[in-house]
Motif scaffolding. Structure first.
Motif, PDB file in Angstrom:
ATOM      1  N   ASN A   1      25.792  90.882  14.799  1.00 56.32           N
ATOM      2  CA  ASN A   1      26.591  91.342  16.158  1.00 56.32           C
ATOM      3  C   ASN A   1      28.088  90.303  16.444  1.00 56.32           C
ATOM      4  OD1 ASN A   1      25.033  93.583  16.345  1.00 56.32           O
ATOM      5  ND2 ASN A   1      23.361  92.453  17.470  1.00 56.32           N
ATOM      6  N   LYS A   2      27.630  89.006  16.266  1.00 57.84           N
ATOM      7  CA  LYS A   2      28.748  88.149  16.348  1.00 57.84           C
ATOM      8  C   LYS A   2      29.679  88.359  15.189  1.00 57.84           C
ATOM      9  CE  LYS A   2      27.686  83.992  17.733  1.00 57.84           C
ATOM     10  NZ  LYS A   2      26.606  82.599  17.729  1.00 57.84           N
ATOM     11  N   ALA A   3      29.070  88.452  14.063  1.00 59.70           N
ATOM     12  CA  ALA A   3      30.094  88.666  13.053  1.00 59.70           C
ATOM     13  C   ALA A   3      30.993  89.810  12.970  1.00 59.70           C
ATOM     14  CB  ALA A   3      29.180  88.735  11.680  1.00 59.70           C
ATOM     15  N   SER A  10      24.514  86.264   6.996  1.00 54.54           N
ATOM     16  CA  SER A  10      24.246  84.774   6.767  1.00 54.54           C
ATOM     17  C   SER A  10      25.303  84.507   5.909  1.00 54.54           C
ATOM     18  CB  SER A  10      22.835  84.880   5.826  1.00 54.54           C
ATOM     19  OG  SER A  10      23.038  85.081   4.377  1.00 54.54           O
ATOM     20  N   TYR A  11      25.248  82.873   5.898  1.00 57.53           N
ATOM     21  CA  TYR A  11      26.213  82.129   5.118  1.00 57.53           C
ATOM     22  C   TYR A  11      26.201  82.294   3.668  1.00 57.53           C
ATOM     23  CZ  TYR A  11      26.291  79.993   9.992  1.00 57.53           C
ATOM     24  OH  TYR A  11      26.477  79.991  11.122  1.00 57.53           O
ATOM     25  N   ASP A  12      24.819  82.433   3.465  1.00 60.52           N
ATOM     26  CA  ASP A  12      24.424  82.241   1.910  1.00 60.52           C
ATOM     27  C   ASP A  12      24.959  83.666   1.171  1.00 60.52           C
ATOM     28  OD1 ASP A  12      23.165  79.930   1.594  1.00 60.52           O
ATOM     29  OD2 ASP A  12      21.460  80.596   2.405  1.00 60.52           O
ATOM     30  N   HIS A  70      26.259  68.766  10.944  1.00 62.49           N
ATOM     31  CA  HIS A  70      24.975  68.338  10.244  1.00 62.49           C
ATOM     32  C   HIS A  70      25.019  69.547   9.101  1.00 62.49           C
ATOM     33  CE1 HIS A  70      23.736  71.792  12.618  1.00 62.49           C
ATOM     34  NE2 HIS A  70      22.349  71.813  12.025  1.00 62.49           N
ATOM     35  N   LEU A  71      25.848  70.455   9.092  1.00 62.36           N
ATOM     36  CA  LEU A  71      25.666  71.732   8.255  1.00 62.36           C
ATOM     37  C   LEU A  71      26.867  71.633   6.967  1.00 62.36           C
ATOM     38  CD1 LEU A  71      24.844  74.660  10.323  1.00 62.36           C
ATOM     39  CD2 LEU A  71      23.462  73.494   8.708  1.00 62.36           C
ATOM     40  N   HIS A  72      27.938  70.613   7.514  1.00 59.86           N
ATOM     41  CA  HIS A  72      28.964  70.544   6.567  1.00 59.86           C
ATOM     42  C   HIS A  72      28.604  70.275   4.974  1.00 59.86           C
ATOM     43  CE1 HIS A  72      32.284  69.779  10.282  1.00 59.86           C
ATOM     44  NE2 HIS A  72      31.371  70.820  10.134  1.00 59.86           N
TER      45      HIS A  72
HETATM   46  N1  NAP Z   1      40.164  70.155  13.868  1.00 61.27           N
HETATM   47  C1  NAP Z   1      40.107  70.613  15.112  1.00 61.27           C
HETATM   48  O1  NAP Z   1      40.986  70.536  15.956  1.00 61.27           O
HETATM   49  C2  NAP Z   1      38.694  70.819  15.503  1.00 61.27           C
HETATM   50  C3  NAP Z   1      38.644  71.209  16.932  1.00 61.27           C
HETATM   51  C4  NAP Z   1      37.224  71.598  17.368  1.00 61.27           C
HETATM   52  C5  NAP Z   1      36.221  71.440  16.655  1.00 61.27           C
HETATM   53  N2  NAP Z   1      36.564  71.183  15.263  1.00 61.27           N
HETATM   54  C6  NAP Z   1      35.364  71.182  14.333  1.00 61.27           C
HETATM   55  O2  NAP Z   1      34.949  72.436  13.865  1.00 61.27           O
HETATM   56  C7  NAP Z   1      33.442  72.707  13.822  1.00 61.27           C
HETATM   57  C8  NAP Z   1      33.203  73.579  14.937  1.00 61.27           C
HETATM   58  O3  NAP Z   1      33.497  73.092  16.051  1.00 61.27           O
HETATM   59  P1  NAP Z   1      33.455  74.271  17.344  1.00 61.27           P
HETATM   60  O4  NAP Z   1      33.616  73.637  18.633  1.00 61.27           O
HETATM   61  O5  NAP Z   1      34.475  75.479  17.142  1.00 61.27           O
HETATM   62  O6  NAP Z   1      31.857  74.639  17.313  1.00 61.27           O
HETATM   63  P2  NAP Z   1      31.213  75.973  18.022  1.00 61.27           P
HETATM   64  O7  NAP Z   1      32.135  76.707  19.022  1.00 61.27           O
HETATM   65  O8  NAP Z   1      29.898  75.405  18.639  1.00 61.27           O
HETATM   66  O9  NAP Z   1      30.774  76.781  16.932  1.00 61.27           O
HETATM   67  C9  NAP Z   1      29.843  76.374  15.724  1.00 61.27           C
HETATM   68  C10 NAP Z   1      29.398  77.504  14.778  1.00 61.27           C
HETATM   69  O10 NAP Z   1      28.569  77.138  14.023  1.00 61.27           O
HETATM   70  C11 NAP Z   1      27.664  78.076  13.968  1.00 61.27           C
HETATM   71  N3  NAP Z   1      26.025  77.474  14.049  1.00 61.27           N
HETATM   72  C12 NAP Z   1      25.318  77.312  12.762  1.00 61.27           C
HETATM   73  N4  NAP Z   1      24.307  76.793  13.228  1.00 61.27           N
HETATM   74  C13 NAP Z   1      24.380  76.325  14.496  1.00 61.27           C
HETATM   75  C14 NAP Z   1      23.557  75.496  15.342  1.00 61.27           C
HETATM   76  N5  NAP Z   1      22.432  75.012  15.232  1.00 61.27           N
HETATM   77  N6  NAP Z   1      24.164  75.316  16.623  1.00 61.27           N
HETATM   78  C15 NAP Z   1      25.416  75.737  17.023  1.00 61.27           C
HETATM   79  N7  NAP Z   1      26.249  76.795  16.145  1.00 61.27           N
HETATM   80  C16 NAP Z   1      25.875  76.682  14.917  1.00 61.27           C
HETATM   81  C17 NAP Z   1      27.632  79.086  14.952  1.00 61.27           C
HETATM   82  O11 NAP Z   1      28.055  80.465  14.246  1.00 61.27           O
HETATM   83  P3  NAP Z   1      27.260  81.873  14.275  1.00 61.27           P
HETATM   84  O12 NAP Z   1      26.112  81.724  15.652  1.00 61.27           O
HETATM   85  O13 NAP Z   1      28.356  82.897  14.239  1.00 61.27           O
HETATM   86  O14 NAP Z   1      26.627  81.758  12.975  1.00 61.27           O
HETATM   87  C18 NAP Z   1      28.696  78.493  15.831  1.00 61.27           C
HETATM   88  O15 NAP Z   1      29.655  79.678  16.359  1.00 61.27           O
HETATM   89  C19 NAP Z   1      32.929  71.212  14.144  1.00 61.27           C
HETATM   90  O16 NAP Z   1      32.718  70.692  12.863  1.00 61.27           O
HETATM   91  C20 NAP Z   1      34.114  70.420  14.689  1.00 61.27           C
HETATM   92  O17 NAP Z   1      33.991  69.182  14.540  1.00 61.27           O
HETATM   93  C21 NAP Z   1      37.692  70.602  14.766  1.00 61.27           C
END
Ligand code: NAP
Length: 324
Positions: free
Chosen positions: A39-41, A56-58, A76-78
């Motif tokens: 639903n989010k996708a 799924s990501y896979d 931790h997933l990178h």
């Molecule tokens: N370059 C920059 O300016 C910048 C700025 C902010 C963040 N970042 C980086 O971008 C990445 C994402 O940051 P964000 O703040 O956008 O994160 P976020 O809103 O929390 O989103 C992370 C996404 O990862 C997925 N996910 C998979 N496993 C998860 C888990 N166990 N817990 C939470 N989410 C999980 C979720 O997507 P689904 O639920 O859809 O699968 C979630 O929407 C990070 O590595 C952060 O360091 C970079």
């Protein structure tokens, strides 16, 4: 015939990926998005006009039409998804920090090389004109020989207990990997030198050791450099101080699409002026640059070795820190 656009798939519906919604791209086709929740996708894909959605990501990684993957997942997933993407012959654009440590980034680098795909880390600020201009002003000699540089980035979220992955140690949270890596990359960018650590200070949360704020002093070439990062204050700025004056960036590395400014103060003549910069979407520019690298078969400058050097500085900071 229209020029080929690189077909990108996005892993997750991260807040940061929303910066791409509504943009028109050169060289880039946002072709697919995957979420743990279909639903989010679907909601993300509808808003961003993305045709393919995966549960799924896979499954996204297995799609042979996808040429490159953007990985804005928690830290931790990178590693896991960079490796899986490389093995599936997808080019890899991973958000900062590229990995949790130098050992992970070395293995990502090997996987990308052996599968003949490009790797890039998403340091969006490198694509903003304002920061390239700050470096140019230094190189033009306007503020004289550079002597000190100070960088600070902190979000006041430490008292919340939970704030997505950032306050969760098992998800790669903590201010060093979230914000300290910017400081490490920025010192290397602005000085063109490899910094040597002098002293570092680190405050960790009592319950689980999550890093809440840190400060470090480096020597980078002739320049004394400090970085401060944390989850206990709201700050995002840098100062460049030279023998004749200084440059202050009050908005610093923020990824937001907002106008930016550099304030220049030449002390001898007591001249003050500003240079202003229109809002730019650095995430869009970053994606377009990576697509161009793929098309031209050219290594991005934000490569795995750049990421390794940043992570090494963060590891040294933590290993040698005085705990405060
Ligand atoms: N370059 C920059 O300016 C910048 C700025 C902010 C963040 N970042 C980086 O971008 C990445 C994402 O940051 P964000 O703040 O956008 O994160 P976020 O809103 O929390 O989103 C992370 C996404 O990862 C997925 N996910 C998979 N496993 C998860 C888990 N166990 N817990 C939470 N989410 C999980 C979720 O997507 P689904 O639920 O859809 O699968 C979630 O929407 C990070 O590595 C952060 O360091 C970079």
């Amino acid at each position: 015939m229209p020029a080929h656009r690189i077909h990108f798939g996005i892993l997750g519906t991260a807040s940061i990926a929303r910066a791409l919604i509504g943009e028109r791209f050169h060289h880039v086709d946002l072709a697919a998005v995957a979420s743990r929740d279909i639903n989010k996708a679907n909601a993300f894909a509808d808003e961003a006009n993305i045709p393919l959605r995966y549960q799924s990501y896979d499954a996204l990684i297995a799609d042979p039409t996808i040429e490159a993957v953007y990985i804005p997942l928690p830290q931790h997933l990178h590693y896991e998804y960079a490796i899986k993407s490389a093995k599936a012959h997808k080019h890899v654009l991973v958000e900062k920090p590229a990995a949790l440590n130098t050992s992970e980034i070395e293995r990502i680098s090997e996987a990308c090389k052996s599968n003949d795909v490009l790797f890039m880390e998403g340091f969006m600020y490198r694509f903003k004109r304002v920061h390239n201009r700050a470096k140019e002003i230094v190189q033009e000699g306007t503020i004289g020989k550079l002597r000190f540089v100070n960088f600070a980035w902190s979000h006041n979220i430490g008292n919340r207990g939970h704030d997505g992955f950032r306050l969760e140690k098992h998800l790669g949270g903590g201010c060093l990997l979230d914000l300290g890596v910017y400081g490490a990359d920025w010192i290397r960018f602005i000085t063109d030198a490899e910094p040597r650590l002098f002293q570092s200070y680190l405050h960790r949360r009592e319950e689980d050791g999550l890093d809440l704020f840190a400060h470090a002093t480096y020597k980078a070439g002739d320049v004394l450099a400090t970085i401060t990062c944390g989850y206990t204050a709201d700050a995002n700025y840098y100062f460049l101080s030279g023998e004749k004056g200084s440059i202050y960036s009050p908005v610093a590395l923020s990824g937001r699409k907002i106008p930016n400014v550099l304030q220049i103060h030449l002390l001898g003549s007591d001249t003050k002026y500003s240079e202003e910069f229109p809002a730019e979407n650095a995430y869009k520019l970053e994606l377009e640059y990576f697509a161009q690298c793929i098309k031209n078969k050219q290594y991005p400058f934000l490569d795995a070795e750049n990421a390794r050097r940043n992570l090494l500085l963060i590891e040294e900071l933590a290993e040698n820190a005085i705990i405060i």
